[in-house]
Design an enzyme around this catalytic site. Sequence first.
Site, PDB file in Angstrom:
ATOM      1  N   ASP A  57       9.795 -44.055  47.362  1.00  0.00           N
ATOM      2  CA  ASP A  57       8.208 -44.664  47.170  1.00  0.00           C
ATOM      3  C   ASP A  57       7.410 -44.028  47.833  1.00  0.00           C
ATOM      4  O   ASP A  57       7.530 -43.659  49.257  1.00  0.00           O
ATOM      5  CB  ASP A  57       8.233 -46.156  47.466  1.00  0.00           C
ATOM      6  CG  ASP A  57       7.119 -46.770  47.270  1.00  0.00           C
ATOM      7  OD1 ASP A  57       5.990 -46.201  47.173  1.00  0.00           O
ATOM      8  OD2 ASP A  57       6.996 -48.224  47.068  1.00  0.00           O
ATOM      9  N   TYR A  67      -4.320 -45.842  44.234  1.00  0.00           N
ATOM     10  CA  TYR A  67      -5.474 -46.331  44.932  1.00  0.00           C
ATOM     11  C   TYR A  67      -5.539 -46.075  46.393  1.00  0.00           C
ATOM     12  O   TYR A  67      -6.402 -46.450  47.143  1.00  0.00           O
ATOM     13  CB  TYR A  67      -5.820 -47.754  44.767  1.00  0.00           C
ATOM     14  CG  TYR A  67      -4.718 -48.764  45.042  1.00  0.00           C
ATOM     15  CD1 TYR A  67      -4.393 -49.118  46.127  1.00  0.00           C
ATOM     16  CD2 TYR A  67      -3.823 -48.982  43.799  1.00  0.00           C
ATOM     17  CE1 TYR A  67      -3.248 -50.014  46.484  1.00  0.00           C
ATOM     18  CE2 TYR A  67      -2.797 -49.991  44.172  1.00  0.00           C
ATOM     19  CZ  TYR A  67      -2.667 -50.425  45.575  1.00  0.00           C
ATOM     20  OH  TYR A  67      -1.428 -51.426  45.696  1.00  0.00           O
ATOM     21  N   LYS A  68      -4.485 -45.628  46.827  1.00  0.00           N
ATOM     22  CA  LYS A  68      -4.644 -45.101  48.377  1.00  0.00           C
ATOM     23  C   LYS A  68      -4.993 -43.798  48.677  1.00  0.00           C
ATOM     24  O   LYS A  68      -6.176 -43.630  48.406  1.00  0.00           O
ATOM     25  CB  LYS A  68      -3.188 -45.529  48.922  1.00  0.00           C
ATOM     26  CG  LYS A  68      -2.731 -46.764  48.928  1.00  0.00           C
ATOM     27  CD  LYS A  68      -1.248 -47.235  49.397  1.00  0.00           C
ATOM     28  CE  LYS A  68      -0.915 -48.732  49.030  1.00  0.00           C
ATOM     29  NZ  LYS A  68       0.411 -49.027  48.993  1.00  0.00           N
ATOM     30  N   PHE A 120       8.003 -52.014  52.589  1.00  0.00           N
ATOM     31  CA  PHE A 120       7.021 -53.069  51.831  1.00  0.00           C
ATOM     32  C   PHE A 120       7.588 -53.820  51.279  1.00  0.00           C
ATOM     33  O   PHE A 120       8.572 -54.009  50.085  1.00  0.00           O
ATOM     34  CB  PHE A 120       6.158 -52.027  50.900  1.00  0.00           C
ATOM     35  CG  PHE A 120       4.771 -52.459  50.694  1.00  0.00           C
ATOM     36  CD1 PHE A 120       3.702 -52.461  51.501  1.00  0.00           C
ATOM     37  CD2 PHE A 120       4.763 -53.208  49.324  1.00  0.00           C
ATOM     38  CE1 PHE A 120       2.647 -52.970  51.215  1.00  0.00           C
ATOM     39  CE2 PHE A 120       3.369 -53.937  49.268  1.00  0.00           C
ATOM     40  CZ  PHE A 120       2.399 -53.733  50.048  1.00  0.00           C
ATOM     41  N   ARG A 126      -3.621 -51.332  62.324  1.00  0.00           N
ATOM     42  CA  ARG A 126      -3.369 -50.005  61.618  1.00  0.00           C
ATOM     43  C   ARG A 126      -4.443 -49.131  61.225  1.00  0.00           C
ATOM     44  O   ARG A 126      -5.611 -49.554  60.693  1.00  0.00           O
ATOM     45  CB  ARG A 126      -2.691 -50.603  60.208  1.00  0.00           C
ATOM     46  CG  ARG A 126      -1.595 -49.636  59.429  1.00  0.00           C
ATOM     47  CD  ARG A 126      -0.974 -50.168  58.487  1.00  0.00           C
ATOM     48  NE  ARG A 126      -2.176 -50.693  57.604  1.00  0.00           N
ATOM     49  CZ  ARG A 126      -1.709 -50.812  56.113  1.00  0.00           C
ATOM     50  NH1 ARG A 126      -0.481 -50.007  55.536  1.00  0.00           N
ATOM     51  NH2 ARG A 126      -2.534 -51.049  55.037  1.00  0.00           N
TER      52      ARG A 126
HETATM   53  C1  LIG Z   1       0.914 -49.954  48.500  1.00  0.00           C
HETATM   54  C2  LIG Z   1       2.240 -50.259  48.278  1.00  0.00           C
HETATM   55  C3  LIG Z   1       2.608 -50.887  47.078  1.00  0.00           C
HETATM   56  C4  LIG Z   1       1.670 -51.548  46.127  1.00  0.00           C
HETATM   57  O1  LIG Z   1       2.276 -51.878  44.938  1.00  0.00           O
HETATM   58  P1  LIG Z   1       1.340 -52.522  44.011  1.00  0.00           P
HETATM   59  O2  LIG Z   1       2.269 -52.695  42.770  1.00  0.00           O
HETATM   60  O3  LIG Z   1       0.409 -51.490  43.727  1.00  0.00           O
HETATM   61  O4  LIG Z   1       0.684 -53.913  44.263  1.00  0.00           O
HETATM   62  C5  LIG Z   1       4.095 -50.904  46.758  1.00  0.00           C
HETATM   63  N1  LIG Z   1       4.769 -50.084  47.714  1.00  0.00           N
HETATM   64  C6  LIG Z   1       4.598 -49.508  48.719  1.00  0.00           C
HETATM   65  C7  LIG Z   1       5.456 -48.986  49.717  1.00  0.00           C
HETATM   66  C8  LIG Z   1       3.207 -49.491  49.260  1.00  0.00           C
HETATM   67  O5  LIG Z   1       2.712 -49.135  50.466  1.00  0.00           O
END
Ligand SMILES: *Cc1c(COP(=O)(O)O)cnc(C)c1O
Length: 433
Positions: free
Chosen positions: A198, A223-224, A129, A392
């Site tokens: 992560d 939030y996921k 990401f 997705r």
């Molecule tokens: C959703 C996601 C994030 C989100 O980071 P925020 O700081 O909440 O914006 C970070 N890393 C991964 C791998 C994600 O899927």
Amino acid sequence: MMTLTHCRRLDDADLLRPLRAHFHIPPDTIYLDGNSLGLMPLTAPARAAQVVQQEWANGLTRSWNAAGWFDLPQRLGARIAALIGANADEVVAADTTSVNLFKVLSAAIRIAQHASPQRRVIVSERSNFPTDLYIAQGLCQTHGCTLELVEADGVLQALRPDVAVLMLTHVNYRTGAMHDMAALSAAAHAAGALVVWDLAHSAGAVPVDLHGADADFAVGCGYKYLNGGPGAPAFLWAHPRHSARTDLPFMQALSGWWGHAAPFAFDMGYRPAPGINQFLCGTQPIVSLTLLECGLDVFDAAQPLGGMTAIRHKSLALTDLFIALVEERCAGFGLGLATPRTHAERGSQVSLTLDSDAENSAGYAVVQALIARGVIGDFRAGDGKAQPDLLRFGFTPLYIGFEDIWHAVEQLRDVLHTGAWRAPQWRQKNAVT
Ligand SMILES: *Cc1c(COP(=O)(O)O)cnc(C)c1O
């Protein structure tokens, strides 16, 4: 041949079916985007009203103690710990995934370089990401490190003697491919490096065993799959072999007062709190934290129904069904599967490629046409090279049913069959895809 009746029978036999009633599902919506923002738990509005209208309006500063505001990061952290193979006093809910990654990656670099200053490489995956890569790039600037990006199958070869930290996302946000956390953590340690995971697409979606894998640090998203609401606080875990150290007082680079040993002593000098508390920084968004609690309550309700084991079982059944139906019902339209078929290598999402002889952004238009019909997935653009555009679809076992999948695939089939996606309005690009 799969049928609607077959899907309904799967719903009838689904032990987690009652959990759906804990969420607000908008009318005429099949929500396959819980890997981006989870549904709202039905308890959230009343909880938010209580926090705002009572705890804030009337309780004011008294609520830090009386309403339990101050130790929310630890209390919620303890509940998240149960989902990721950590002990209750090793996790805090706080800040964002990006900020938490900054904290643990900076700690991991300090720890690695304290042991051997010549370790100056951070290894990660090219399709990680982007925010994870951006945070690593920034820390490389301040720590004199370099970021080495490899393909998923190139991680082991990259673990040379100058590597300080291996930083990976457990389940890939694009493809849903899942790494073998235990094997890669062991390989990193064998090479003398630390490992940071992560869990943004893992926590609440697949079983995670941080201690079993002997990982060093982990972060994840609220939030996921944890359904904590937009911008919900994230979480952070550190192995106690690191958080118990007393010889690196500024291990955590964001040395703020909430991570101080005695925040309300108002000392002039920073002294880290013992254990995981030193990974806090400043005052937390209390309303958002309390909403995350509503999301975690549903996992408590899942516990007597089989917990994460049952969630994983259903997740694989859902993604298997989606793949099978897409291949059966949507054959001949150029769809391809970007997600591994092997269960051990799959998270809780399915990503499709679209090889439409093909106009640019066909995949984007298909997703927009689906959203207009109430089937909500999302689109992740490729890089025009190795990484293809992806359609997705995320599957949150707490609220997605088997019949939902039938109807979602029928809509996909119809959008492709009728060419509805070619309408010009589905090409309009929004700021958030
Ligand atoms: C959703 C996601 C994030 C989100 O980071 P925020 O700081 O909440 O914006 C970070 N890393 C991964 C791998 C994600 O899927």
